[in-house]
Design an enzyme around this catalytic site. Structure first.
Site, PDB file in Angstrom:
ATOM      1  N   LYS A  14      43.470  26.053  53.842  1.00 44.62           N
ATOM      2  CA  LYS A  14      43.291  27.506  53.906  1.00 44.62           C
ATOM      3  C   LYS A  14      42.235  27.892  52.862  1.00 44.62           C
ATOM      4  O   LYS A  14      42.511  28.009  51.688  1.00 44.62           O
ATOM      5  CB  LYS A  14      44.587  28.270  53.610  1.00 44.62           C
ATOM      6  CG  LYS A  14      44.470  29.710  54.089  1.00 44.62           C
ATOM      7  CD  LYS A  14      45.047  30.743  53.155  1.00 44.62           C
ATOM      8  CE  LYS A  14      44.232  31.175  52.004  1.00 44.62           C
ATOM      9  NZ  LYS A  14      43.015  31.944  52.230  1.00 44.62           N
TER      10      LYS A  14
ATOM     11  N   GLU B  72      45.800  23.742  40.349  1.00 49.78           N
ATOM     12  CA  GLU B  72      44.613  23.848  39.476  1.00 49.78           C
ATOM     13  C   GLU B  72      44.395  25.335  39.265  1.00 49.78           C
ATOM     14  O   GLU B  72      43.894  26.025  40.161  1.00 49.78           O
ATOM     15  CB  GLU B  72      43.384  23.221  40.167  1.00 49.78           C
ATOM     16  CG  GLU B  72      43.489  21.732  40.429  1.00 49.78           C
ATOM     17  CD  GLU B  72      43.285  20.899  39.172  1.00 49.78           C
ATOM     18  OE1 GLU B  72      42.871  21.443  38.134  1.00 49.78           O
ATOM     19  OE2 GLU B  72      43.563  19.685  39.235  1.00 49.78           O
TER      20      GLU B  72
ATOM     21  N   CYS C 200      36.568  28.047  36.560  1.00 45.85           N
ATOM     22  CA  CYS C 200      37.797  27.973  35.768  1.00 45.85           C
ATOM     23  C   CYS C 200      37.559  27.310  34.417  1.00 45.85           C
ATOM     24  O   CYS C 200      38.343  27.481  33.496  1.00 45.85           O
ATOM     25  CB  CYS C 200      38.833  27.178  36.553  1.00 45.85           C
ATOM     26  SG  CYS C 200      38.170  25.615  37.119  1.00 45.85           S
TER      27      CYS C 200
ATOM     28  N   GLU D 243      40.934  35.624  31.439  1.00 41.78           N
ATOM     29  CA  GLU D 243      39.756  34.943  31.968  1.00 41.78           C
ATOM     30  C   GLU D 243      38.746  36.011  32.409  1.00 41.78           C
ATOM     31  O   GLU D 243      39.050  36.809  33.291  1.00 41.78           O
ATOM     32  CB  GLU D 243      40.244  34.154  33.189  1.00 41.78           C
ATOM     33  CG  GLU D 243      39.513  32.927  33.524  1.00 41.78           C
ATOM     34  CD  GLU D 243      40.142  32.248  34.745  1.00 41.78           C
ATOM     35  OE1 GLU D 243      41.027  32.814  35.415  1.00 41.78           O
ATOM     36  OE2 GLU D 243      39.713  31.123  35.033  1.00 41.78           O
TER      37      GLU D 243
HETATM   38  P1  NAP Z   1      43.282  33.504  44.106  1.00 37.37           P
HETATM   39  O1  NAP Z   1      43.201  34.956  44.325  1.00 37.37           O
HETATM   40  O2  NAP Z   1      44.530  32.949  43.525  1.00 37.37           O
HETATM   41  O3  NAP Z   1      42.988  32.847  45.530  1.00 37.37           O
HETATM   42  C1  NAP Z   1      42.966  31.454  45.703  1.00 37.37           C
HETATM   43  C2  NAP Z   1      43.399  31.128  47.118  1.00 37.37           C
HETATM   44  O4  NAP Z   1      44.747  31.540  47.293  1.00 37.37           O
HETATM   45  C3  NAP Z   1      42.589  31.883  48.170  1.00 37.37           C
HETATM   46  O5  NAP Z   1      42.442  31.064  49.302  1.00 37.37           O
HETATM   47  C4  NAP Z   1      43.492  33.066  48.487  1.00 37.37           C
HETATM   48  O6  NAP Z   1      43.273  33.590  49.769  1.00 37.37           O
HETATM   49  C5  NAP Z   1      44.846  32.390  48.423  1.00 37.37           C
HETATM   50  N1  NAP Z   1      45.980  33.283  48.240  1.00 37.37           N
HETATM   51  C6  NAP Z   1      46.024  34.480  47.643  1.00 37.37           C
HETATM   52  N2  NAP Z   1      47.290  34.971  47.700  1.00 37.37           N
HETATM   53  C7  NAP Z   1      48.042  34.048  48.346  1.00 37.37           C
HETATM   54  C8  NAP Z   1      49.412  33.954  48.715  1.00 37.37           C
HETATM   55  N3  NAP Z   1      50.282  34.918  48.434  1.00 37.37           N
HETATM   56  N4  NAP Z   1      49.827  32.845  49.373  1.00 37.37           N
HETATM   57  C9  NAP Z   1      48.974  31.862  49.676  1.00 37.37           C
HETATM   58  N5  NAP Z   1      47.663  31.887  49.343  1.00 37.37           N
HETATM   59  C10 NAP Z   1      47.203  32.962  48.685  1.00 37.37           C
HETATM   60  O7  NAP Z   1      42.093  32.981  43.197  1.00 37.37           O
HETATM   61  P2  NAP Z   1      40.547  33.259  43.378  1.00 37.37           P
HETATM   62  O8  NAP Z   1      40.253  34.629  42.876  1.00 37.37           O
HETATM   63  O9  NAP Z   1      40.105  32.903  44.746  1.00 37.37           O
HETATM   64  O10 NAP Z   1      39.907  32.156  42.410  1.00 37.37           O
HETATM   65  C11 NAP Z   1      39.701  32.379  41.062  1.00 37.37           C
HETATM   66  C12 NAP Z   1      40.778  31.715  40.237  1.00 37.37           C
HETATM   67  O11 NAP Z   1      40.814  30.328  40.564  1.00 37.37           O
HETATM   68  C13 NAP Z   1      40.464  31.769  38.756  1.00 37.37           C
HETATM   69  O12 NAP Z   1      41.639  32.047  38.040  1.00 37.37           O
HETATM   70  C14 NAP Z   1      39.977  30.358  38.452  1.00 37.37           C
HETATM   71  O13 NAP Z   1      40.147  29.976  37.111  1.00 37.37           O
HETATM   72  C15 NAP Z   1      40.812  29.561  39.384  1.00 37.37           C
HETATM   73  N6  NAP Z   1      40.183  28.249  39.629  1.00 37.37           N
HETATM   74  C16 NAP Z   1      40.771  27.159  39.075  1.00 37.37           C
HETATM   75  C17 NAP Z   1      40.185  25.909  39.239  1.00 37.37           C
HETATM   76  C18 NAP Z   1      40.804  24.675  38.636  1.00 37.37           C
HETATM   77  O14 NAP Z   1      40.380  23.587  38.993  1.00 37.37           O
HETATM   78  N7  NAP Z   1      41.782  24.801  37.747  1.00 37.37           N
HETATM   79  C19 NAP Z   1      38.997  25.786  39.976  1.00 37.37           C
HETATM   80  C20 NAP Z   1      38.433  26.931  40.533  1.00 37.37           C
HETATM   81  C21 NAP Z   1      39.046  28.174  40.347  1.00 37.37           C
HETATM   82  P3  NAP Z   1      42.251  34.783  50.036  1.00 37.37           P
HETATM   83  O15 NAP Z   1      41.045  34.557  49.163  1.00 37.37           O
HETATM   84  O16 NAP Z   1      41.958  34.635  51.470  1.00 37.37           O
HETATM   85  O17 NAP Z   1      42.962  36.042  49.674  1.00 37.37           O
END
Ligand code: NAP
Length: 539
Positions: free
Chosen positions: A233, A308, A342, A439
């Site tokens: 997804k 992650e 991240c 962040e």
């Molecule tokens: P996010 O809002 O948590 O979204 C990540 C994924 O989860 C997206 O595909 C999102 O879908 C989905 N999602 C959201 N709500 C959900 C739910 N209730 N159930 C299932 N899936 C759900 O994060 P983001 O804004 O895309 O990414 C930024 C974050 O990712 C930052 O905090 C960053 O630090 C972290 N990150 C961490 C790493 C690592 O390796 N540790 C690497 C990259 C990024 P939709 O987008 O379709 O809503």
């Protein structure tokens, strides 16, 4: 079916731009808007974006449907969602907006395919993965253009992401053949004890928008190598790269159902993955808040989980650092992908003796950074992903300056408009300001001051996060001491970019569970089975 594009050279009416913060709208609201103003597929783009989309369309890589059991599929109720170019606000194309029903079918397809995919030899799986890697490389330029189009990062960085992302598939193809079990010396003479390593089963892989390819391949490569099948997804903001990669997996001959992709209503899709007893593993990259929900939701069916999550990376610059190396390393760690990674340095913690010199040198280097559309020559910083991201940066800077921090470079939206933000440096930041605790995910470098090594370690560890960290020093002894004392999963010493497919990537504390990449990354997709064989007598 590839996307049907209307490539008319129309510029969007201003009302279209007013409606642009649709990234801020919930999926549900967007779907309602879609139903009211529905047009089958649309694209009204600037000439650059048009020619990229047109090239991608003719190579079959611009996909707009989900992939279920080897078949491209619309959402069952026909709903779609728009994908935007963050540099211009223009919509690129409409993609299927799927939910629980499509996800359940994708899980069934993955479950059916698991039976045969897990049984073929490791060498066969390796060949499929190698072929997929080769195709990703053949289409490197188009895929990189797709990343820049939907995510905004400069084209050079997008090419870097393809190399980096594809490397996980190549590495997994190699490691597939090295998944060894074990024989344990038996405590009893008539028994033999073995450990078998077997695939976990069907994997649900949920990924973010900031690395539209690499966050997927880092999961799917090892999963497939181990014999698992996947339901991916991708983020609704950047589904196109995921769909193009899935198309290449089909061209590589990977059997139907092994790789499935659904996108759209995230909570609905997530809940289906969590509820299904057939899904044995959830692997997630994204925010800590969503990661915690997924971890809690996995409890009912006791799934294996790897997470992650978000970081709050300290970048410690000691008095004895090489100034040039420290400035270059800090810029790489901070401003890559406009600060939207991240592992981006979130707090630049500088020793008092070098503080002013470092601040000046950092500002000098940053003010030459060219900001603009990722397709333009020489651009090193693209737009932020959406309006919400810009507002977060603004609010963190406002909080810091209201508490005594000073903007010494940038500090406002870029004259280009939209979601472009000036590369920014703020000084006199302390640990209590929000910018030190959250962040930022944007191009802002907050400078904190410290006196002693102990101070630096205390400040650096004063967070719930524990993903990336950086240290700049010329002392070998200090390098070891500080690396051991930092409560982080990753430490870069005199280096600002350390991720590679051959090393384990992951966080401690609330930054996550498990590791991706390297030989250790495969363990996340394997179960150990202990076998005890009794009676060694001849029959
Ligand atoms: P996010 O809002 O948590 O979204 C990540 C994924 O989860 C997206 O595909 C999102 O879908 C989905 N999602 C959201 N709500 C959900 C739910 N209730 N159930 C299932 N899936 C759900 O994060 P983001 O804004 O895309 O990414 C930024 C974050 O990712 C930052 O905090 C960053 O630090 C972290 N990150 C961490 C790493 C690592 O390796 N540790 C690497 C990259 C990024 P939709 O987008 O379709 O809503």
């Amino acid at each position: 079916m590839a996307a049907a594009l209307n490539l008319g050279r129309m510029t969007l009416p201003s009302s279209k731009f007013l409606s642009r913060p649709s990234h801020l709208l919930s999926v549900k609201m967007q779907m309602q808007m879609q139903m009211q103003f529905s047009s089958p597929t649309l694209t009204k783009m600037s000439t650059d974006a048009q020619s990229v989309a047109s090239k991608l369309d003719s190579s079959g890589l611009l996909r707009t449907q989900g992939l279920i059991g080897g078949k491209w599929s619309d959402a069952y109720d026909g709903k779609t969602i728009k994908v935007y170019n963050p540099a211009t606000g223009e919509s690129i194309v409409d993609v299927a907006c799927m939910g629980g029903r499509e996800t359940n079918d994708a899980i069934s397809a993955a479950y059916d395919a698991y039976g045969s995919w897990s049984k073929i030899t490791a060498a066969e799986r390796s060949k499929f993965l190698r072929k997929w890697f080769d195709l990703l490389m053949v289409h490197k330029e188009e895929l990189a253009q797709l990343i820049t189009l939907e995510q905004g990062k400069p084209l050079k960085e997008s090419i870097g992401e393809i190399n980096y992302g594809a490397a996980f598939i190549e590495f997994s193809a190699e490691e597939a053949k090295r998944i060894y079990g074990d024989i344990i010396p038996s405590p009893l003479s008539d028994r033999r004890l073995f450990v078998l390593k077997q695939p976990v089963g069907v994997v649900g892989a949920i990924t973010p928008w900031n690395f539209p390819l690499a966050m997927i391949t880092r999961k799917v490569g090892p999963a497939l190598a181990c014999g698992c099948t996947v339901v991916i997804k991708p983020s609704e903001l950047t589904p196109l790269t995921a769909l193009a990669a899935a198309e290449l997996s089909i061209q590589a001959g990977i059997p139907a159902g092994v790789v499935n992709v659904v996108m759209g209503d995230a909570p609905d899709i997530g809940n289906s993955l969590l509820a299904s007893p057939q899904v044995r593993k959830i692997t997630f990259t994204g925010s800590t808040a969503v990661g915690k929900k997924l971890m809690a939701g996995s409890a009912d069916t006791v799934k294996k989980v790897s997470l992650e999550l978000g970081g709050n990376a300290p970048c410690i610059v000691f008095d004895d650092a090489d100034l040039d190396v420290a400035v270059k390393g800090t810029i790489a760690a901070k401003f890559r992908n406009s600060g939207q990674t991240c592992v981006c340095a979130n707090r630049i913690i500088v020793q008092e003796g070098i503080y002013d010199k470092f601040a000046n040198a950092l500002c000098d280097a940053i003010q030459n950074m060219k900001v603009g559309d990722g397709f333009s020559e020489g651009v090193v910083q693209g737009p932020l992903i959406n309006e919400a991201a810009v507002k977060k940066v603004e609010s963190l800077i406002h909080d810091a300056t209201s508490k005594g921090a000073k903007v010494i470079l940038g500090g406002k939206r870029h004259s280009l408009g939209f979601t472009f933000y000036e590369p920014t440096v703020i000084s006199d930041v302390d640990s209590e300001m929000r910018i030190s605790r959250e962040e930022a995910f944007g191009p802002v470098a907050p400078l904190l001051r410290f006196k002693t090594e102990e101070d630096a370690i205390r400040i650096a560890n004063d967070t719930n996060a524990g993903l990336g960290s950086y240290v700049f020093t010329n002392s070998i002894q200090r390098s070891w001491r500080v690396a051991e004392a930092l409560e982080y999963g990753l430490v870069g010493i005199n280096e600002g970019v350390i991720s590679t497919e051959v090393a384990p990537f992951g966080g401690v504390k609330e930054s996550g569970l498990g590791r991706e990449g390297s030989k250790y990354g495969l363990d996340e997709y394997l179960e150990m089975k202990y076998v005890c064989l009794r009676n060694m007598n001849k029959e």
